[in-house]
Design an enzyme around this catalytic site. Structure first.
Site, short mmCIF file in Angstrom:
data_model
loop_
_atom_site.label_atom_id
_atom_site.label_comp_id
_atom_site.label_asym_id
_atom_site.label_seq_id
_atom_site.Cartn_x
_atom_site.Cartn_y
_atom_site.Cartn_z
N HIS A 1 0.84 -1.21 0.00
CA HIS A 1 0.00 0.00 0.00
C HIS A 1 0.87 1.26 0.00
CE1 HIS A 1 -3.24 -2.55 2.15
NE2 HIS A 1 -3.74 -2.22 0.98
N CYS B 1 -2.25 0.81 9.91
CA CYS B 1 -3.40 0.03 9.44
C CYS B 1 -4.20 -0.61 10.56
CB CYS B 1 -2.96 -1.01 8.43
SG CYS B 1 -1.72 -2.12 9.03
C1 CIR Z 1 -3.33 -7.68 3.41
O1 CIR Z 1 -2.57 -8.18 2.60
O2 CIR Z 1 -4.37 -7.14 3.04
C2 CIR Z 1 -2.98 -7.74 4.89
N1 CIR Z 1 -2.26 -8.95 5.15
C3 CIR Z 1 -2.18 -6.54 5.33
C4 CIR Z 1 -2.93 -5.26 5.22
C5 CIR Z 1 -2.14 -4.11 5.75
N2 CIR Z 1 -2.87 -2.91 5.63
C6 CIR Z 1 -2.31 -1.71 5.49
O3 CIR Z 1 -1.09 -1.59 5.44
N3 CIR Z 1 -3.10 -0.67 5.40
#
Ligand code: CIR
Length: 262
Positions: free
Chosen positions: A171, A256
């Site tokens: 992201h 997040c």
């Molecule tokens: C994903 O791949 O969607 C999750 N394992 C990690 C999401 C992390 N979110 C973020 O950095 N905003």
């Protein structure tokens, strides 16, 4: 759910969602899977929430989703823009059921909601707000249709949406975030094009890229980036650190794990 009395002028609310029982099965895109210690993750999550609460944030828990492994990463499901919230259209199909719980939480706070819809996709982790500028990573999770929908919602509210390329990390906010004074910080090997950001401050560690603005003089960040923490402290910021190693194994970062509504 704990619903605080809202003073719109003074509110500082952090939405959080406790880790799912199957957290270890979360999505991975750019890194190899290594074992996740669920018990340690829960302890670290408690520490993260306690750090926000200690800084005066009112904590509102989104209804847990024990079978949605990535639901702890609540930032991806809902984005707050002052008085409105945008429910996202998550780019990973396994994450699309996360938004209903997030919607219930923001509605319970009386916040008006907008929705992004397929075929548009957009994860909240791709959205970096700096004042009225909204940088949006065009990533594997966020497509042009999602960005266009967000622009249509935000333009009448006085925000400018600026798409930026993201290819080396999951992201936008895994690559860059901003200090309270608006300086964008990023670890150069992860940033596709740092010339988009002015001013831009390179940091020396991957996990030094992500900060949560706690207050005008304070940031929250991972304890895995001590050199970056020292850099921010030298610029006059109070730096609060938390160990979030189990979430970093799943490509999560400090931003997040909460949605800040202010
Ligand atoms: C994903 O791949 O969607 C999750 N394992 C990690 C999401 C992390 N979110 C973020 O950095 N905003």
């Amino acid at each position: 759910m704990d619903i605080p009395a809202l003073d719109p002028a003074a509110r500082r609310i952090a939405l959080v969602r406790r880790p799912a029982d199957n957290l270890a099965e979360g999505q991975l895109t750019h890194i190899e899977r290594v074992p996740v210690d669920l018990g340690l993750a829960r302890t670290q999550w408690d520490g993260y929430v306690a750090a926000l609460a200690a800084e005066g944030w009112d904590i509102v828990e989104v209804e847990p989703a024990p079978s949605l492994p990535d639901s702890v990463f609540i930032e991806d499901a809902v984005i707050s823009f002052g008085d409105v919230a945008v429910l996202t259209s998550p780019g990973a199909p396994t994450r699309r059921d996360e938004t209903s719980g997030a919607e219930a939480a923001v509605r319970s706070l009386g916040v008006p909601v907008h929705h992004l819809v397929l075929p548009g996709t957009l994860d909240g982790g791709d959205v970096l707000k700096i004042g009225r500028d909204v940088y949006v990573g065009r990533s594997l999770r966020t497509n042009d249709a999602g960005i266009d929908q967000l622009r249509d919602i935000l333009a009448p509210l006085g925000y400018t949406v600026v798409p930026v390329p993201i290819s080396k990390v999951l992201h936008l906010k895994s690559a860059v975030t901003a200090l309270p004074d608006g300086t964008v910080i990023g670890y150069p090997p992860l940033v596709d094009d740092s010339t988009v950001f002015d001013p831009f401050l390179p940091v020396p560690e991957e996990y030094g890229t992500a900060v949560v603005v706690l207050a005008p003089d304070a940031v929250l960040m991972s304890s895995a980036a001590p050199l970056s923490a020292a850099l921010f402290a030298a610029r006059g910021y109070r730096v609060v650190t938390v160990d979030i190693s189990e979430f970093e194994k799943l490509e999560g970062c400090v931003t997040c794990l909460s949605v800040r509504i202010r």
